[in-house]
Design an enzyme around this catalytic site. Structure first.
Site, PDB file in Angstrom:
ATOM      1  CG  ASP A 138       7.000  14.568 -13.192  1.00  8.65           C
ATOM      2  OD1 ASP A 138       6.203  14.553 -13.896  1.00  8.65           O
ATOM      3  OD2 ASP A 138       7.098  13.891 -12.530  1.00  8.65           O
ATOM      4  CG  ASP A 189      -1.298  12.049  -9.153  1.00  8.86           C
ATOM      5  OD1 ASP A 189      -0.815  11.502 -10.239  1.00  8.86           O
ATOM      6  OD2 ASP A 189      -1.597  13.632  -9.134  1.00  8.86           O
TER       7      ASP A 189
END
Length: 258
Positions: free
Chosen positions: A11, A130
């Site tokens: 990330d 997600d």
């Protein structure tokens, strides 16, 4: 049988690799390029880079580090972050990425999946999902703009419906980011993975929850995923990728060992 894949996830925020828990409270892990090199050397099958605030900030992924990563690793890598057009995707691929992944932009414009697949081929179009389990209702819902906890929102899509929708539109691979499990290292959500596996006919990558080598084994043998993505166990050197692959091979998993 195709070999199963081990995929470190990096990330990225403000040019550095970060990691949160359940998509919140991110801490800085380190610089992008050295981490990418380390994982490639340890035996990762591919890497995934998420510019986590690109979509919520209304910008596209910072391409300056994409070419630097391409110069120093010899394994495939996928890049995600705010990609909203065929042209933006083309730029990232031209900088050296092998795949591009879309998540929030696909929810805003589902036809984007088809345009990208038509231009570049389904093999390099990944859709990230997600997904959040609502313990009250027992349902799984798709979330959007999860890179910024202040802007994260629950969409009207239930996870299984969205999995089917993105396949119809041309997704060549799906990464299922199980938000409840993210960063807590108590195992992948095998129940959810099995539900998704039943309706997913493209490669499925499990993401969120890996804490031990056994968790990877469970994902491959119980949920029959094609790849397992993890971050904190690799960043914090809790698990070495080479040792993980040797373990999986000993357990009968088809996997590429260096």
């Amino acid at each position: 049988m195709l070999a199963k894949r081990i995929i470190p996830c990096l990330d990225v925020r403000n040019g550095q690799v970060v990691k949160g828990v359940q998509f919140r409270n991110h801490e800085i892990i380190g610089d992008i390029v050295p981490l990418a090199q380390r994982y490639a050397q340890e035996g990762a099958d591919e890497l995934v880079f998420y510019d986590i605030t690109a979509s919520s900030d209304g910008r596209v992924v910072d391409k300056s580090w994409v070419s630097r990563v391409a110069e120093v690793i010899d394994i495939p890598f996928c890049v995600a972050g705010g990609i909203k057009s065929v042209e933006e995707a083309g730029q990232i691929l031209s900088f050296g990425a092998d795949k591009i992944s879309i998540n929030s932009p696909a929810l805003a414009d589902p036809e984007l999946i088809t345009r990208l697949a038509d231009r570049y081929g389904v093999q390099c179009i990944v859709v990230g999902i997600d997904t959040w389990h609502d313990a009250t209702t027992g349902r799984y819902h798709v979330n959007q703009y999860t890179g910024d906890e202040a802007r994260t929102k629950v969409t009207t899509w239930e996870t299984l419906d969205w999995v089917e929708e993105v396949q119809k539109r041309g997704a060549g691979e799906i990464v299922l980011n199980m938000m409840n499990q993210d960063g807590v290292r108590n195992g992948y959500d095998l129940h959810q993975l099995n539900l998704v596996r039943d309706v997913c006919n493209v490669p499925l990558i499990a993401s969120g929850g890996a804490g031990t080598m056994e968790h990877f084994l469970d994902a491959f043998q119980t949920a029959h995923v094609d790849g397992a993505l993890a971050a904190s166990v690799f960043h914090k050197q809790i698990i070495n990728i080479g040792e993980l692959k040797q373990y999986l091979k000993q357990q009968g998993v088809e996997i590429r060992v260096c």
